[in-house]
Design a protein around this motif. Structure first.
Motif, short mmCIF file in Angstrom:
data_model
loop_
_atom_site.label_atom_id
_atom_site.label_comp_id
_atom_site.label_asym_id
_atom_site.label_seq_id
_atom_site.Cartn_x
_atom_site.Cartn_y
_atom_site.Cartn_z
N ARG A 144 -17.79 -3.12 6.77
CA ARG A 144 -16.82 -4.05 7.36
C ARG A 144 -15.85 -3.30 8.27
O ARG A 144 -15.49 -2.17 8.00
CB ARG A 144 -16.03 -4.77 6.26
CG ARG A 144 -16.87 -5.55 5.26
CD ARG A 144 -17.37 -6.82 5.83
NE ARG A 144 -16.24 -7.65 6.20
CZ ARG A 144 -16.20 -8.94 6.07
NH1 ARG A 144 -17.22 -9.58 5.60
NH2 ARG A 144 -15.14 -9.61 6.44
N ASP A 145 -15.37 -3.95 9.32
CA ASP A 145 -14.41 -3.36 10.26
C ASP A 145 -13.00 -3.41 9.67
O ASP A 145 -12.15 -4.16 10.13
CB ASP A 145 -14.44 -4.10 11.59
CG ASP A 145 -15.73 -3.88 12.35
OD1 ASP A 145 -16.45 -2.92 12.02
OD2 ASP A 145 -16.01 -4.65 13.28
N TYR B 288 -4.55 4.68 -1.91
CA TYR B 288 -3.37 4.61 -1.05
C TYR B 288 -3.52 3.59 0.07
O TYR B 288 -2.58 2.85 0.38
CB TYR B 288 -3.04 5.98 -0.45
CG TYR B 288 -2.32 6.89 -1.41
CD1 TYR B 288 -1.02 6.62 -1.82
CD2 TYR B 288 -2.94 8.03 -1.91
CE1 TYR B 288 -0.35 7.45 -2.69
CE2 TYR B 288 -2.28 8.87 -2.80
CZ TYR B 288 -0.99 8.57 -3.18
OH TYR B 288 -0.33 9.40 -4.05
N LEU B 289 -4.68 3.54 0.70
CA LEU B 289 -4.87 2.58 1.80
C LEU B 289 -4.81 1.14 1.29
O LEU B 289 -4.26 0.27 1.96
CB LEU B 289 -6.19 2.85 2.53
CG LEU B 289 -6.23 4.15 3.32
CD1 LEU B 289 -7.63 4.40 3.88
CD2 LEU B 289 -5.20 4.17 4.44
N ARG B 290 -5.36 0.88 0.11
CA ARG B 290 -5.27 -0.46 -0.47
C ARG B 290 -3.83 -0.84 -0.79
O ARG B 290 -3.43 -1.98 -0.61
CB ARG B 290 -6.12 -0.57 -1.73
CG ARG B 290 -7.57 -0.82 -1.45
CD ARG B 290 -8.30 -1.16 -2.75
NE ARG B 290 -9.54 -1.84 -2.46
CZ ARG B 290 -9.64 -3.10 -2.06
NH1 ARG B 290 -8.58 -3.83 -1.89
NH2 ARG B 290 -10.82 -3.63 -1.82
N GLN B 291 -3.05 0.13 -1.29
CA GLN B 291 -1.64 -0.15 -1.61
C GLN B 291 -0.82 -0.37 -0.34
O GLN B 291 -0.03 -1.32 -0.26
CB GLN B 291 -1.03 1.03 -2.38
CG GLN B 291 -1.46 1.16 -3.80
CD GLN B 291 -0.93 2.43 -4.46
OE1 GLN B 291 -0.30 3.24 -3.80
NE2 GLN B 291 -1.22 2.60 -5.73
N GLU B 292 -0.97 0.50 0.63
CA GLU B 292 -0.11 0.48 1.80
C GLU B 292 -0.50 -0.58 2.85
O GLU B 292 0.34 -0.99 3.64
CB GLU B 292 -0.09 1.86 2.45
CG GLU B 292 0.52 2.92 1.53
CD GLU B 292 0.38 4.33 2.05
OE1 GLU B 292 0.11 4.50 3.27
OE2 GLU B 292 0.52 5.27 1.24
N TYR B 293 -1.75 -0.97 2.86
CA TYR B 293 -2.23 -1.97 3.83
C TYR B 293 -2.92 -3.12 3.10
O TYR B 293 -3.97 -3.61 3.52
CB TYR B 293 -3.20 -1.32 4.82
CG TYR B 293 -2.58 -0.20 5.63
CD1 TYR B 293 -1.88 -0.47 6.80
CD2 TYR B 293 -2.68 1.12 5.21
CE1 TYR B 293 -1.30 0.55 7.54
CE2 TYR B 293 -2.11 2.15 5.95
CZ TYR B 293 -1.41 1.85 7.11
OH TYR B 293 -0.84 2.86 7.84
N LEU C 141 -12.02 -6.68 2.91
CA LEU C 141 -12.76 -6.17 1.75
C LEU C 141 -12.34 -6.91 0.49
O LEU C 141 -11.23 -7.40 0.39
CB LEU C 141 -12.50 -4.66 1.58
CG LEU C 141 -12.90 -3.79 2.76
CD1 LEU C 141 -12.35 -2.38 2.58
CD2 LEU C 141 -14.41 -3.74 2.90
N TRP C 142 -13.21 -6.96 -0.48
CA TRP C 142 -12.92 -7.67 -1.72
C TRP C 142 -13.53 -6.90 -2.89
O TRP C 142 -14.25 -5.93 -2.71
CB TRP C 142 -13.49 -9.09 -1.66
CG TRP C 142 -14.95 -9.12 -1.34
CD1 TRP C 142 -15.99 -9.09 -2.22
CD2 TRP C 142 -15.54 -9.15 -0.04
NE1 TRP C 142 -17.19 -9.10 -1.56
CE2 TRP C 142 -16.95 -9.14 -0.22
CE3 TRP C 142 -15.04 -9.18 1.25
CZ2 TRP C 142 -17.85 -9.16 0.84
CZ3 TRP C 142 -15.94 -9.21 2.30
CH2 TRP C 142 -17.32 -9.20 2.10
#
Length: 143
Positions: free
Chosen positions: A33-34, A95-100, A108-109
């Protein structure tokens, strides 16, 4: 090192070994996914540099696009590449899931960020410049 040898900055030394190990790594987002944006790629690079430092490794090149990232990593022989990859993917995903979180949830899921698979290629002396040129020519997603 023998005093007769000229010091080579590309060759690293440990207590009992001399080495120049590097690997080209590619991580793909789940379902290809983009999900990555320019700011996310910049943050991802920071996170991955920090992880590499904890493993006594060096992230020498980093680039990416909307659905994958390329890394050129120098590492000592004591580091298992699979352990480094596991930490790079795990820490960066967290970190990317938390911050964005808002952006990531739209792309994404299921609690996943990276695909379970990855590419790891060793780079030799003749090949390292070619890999570096290739990585630098990749399209970095615009901010």
């Amino acid at each position: 090192m023998s005093p007769r040898w000229e010091p080579n900055p590309d060759i690293r030394t440990g207590r009992h070994c001399v080495h120049d190990l590097s690997a080209h790594l590619v991580f793909v987002t789940k379902y290809r996914r983009d999900a990555l944006t320019g700011p996310m790629l910049e943050r991802c690079e920071q996170i991955m540099k920090e992880v590499c430092e904890k493993f006594d490794c060096e992230l020498t090149e980093f680039t990416g696009e909307h659905d994958h990232v390329h890394l050129l990593v120098r590492y000592p022989p004591k580091v298992a590449l699979s352990s480094l990859v596991n930490s790079l993917k795990g820490v960066s995903a967290r970190y990317l899931r938390q911050e964005y979180s808002v952006h990531v949830r739209t792309h994404l899921w299921g609690g996943h960020f990276w695909s379970r698979s990855y590419y790891a290629g060793s780079t030799g002396d003749a090949n390292k410049a070619t890999v570096r040129t290739y990585l630098q020519s990749q399209d970095q997603t615009q901010k």
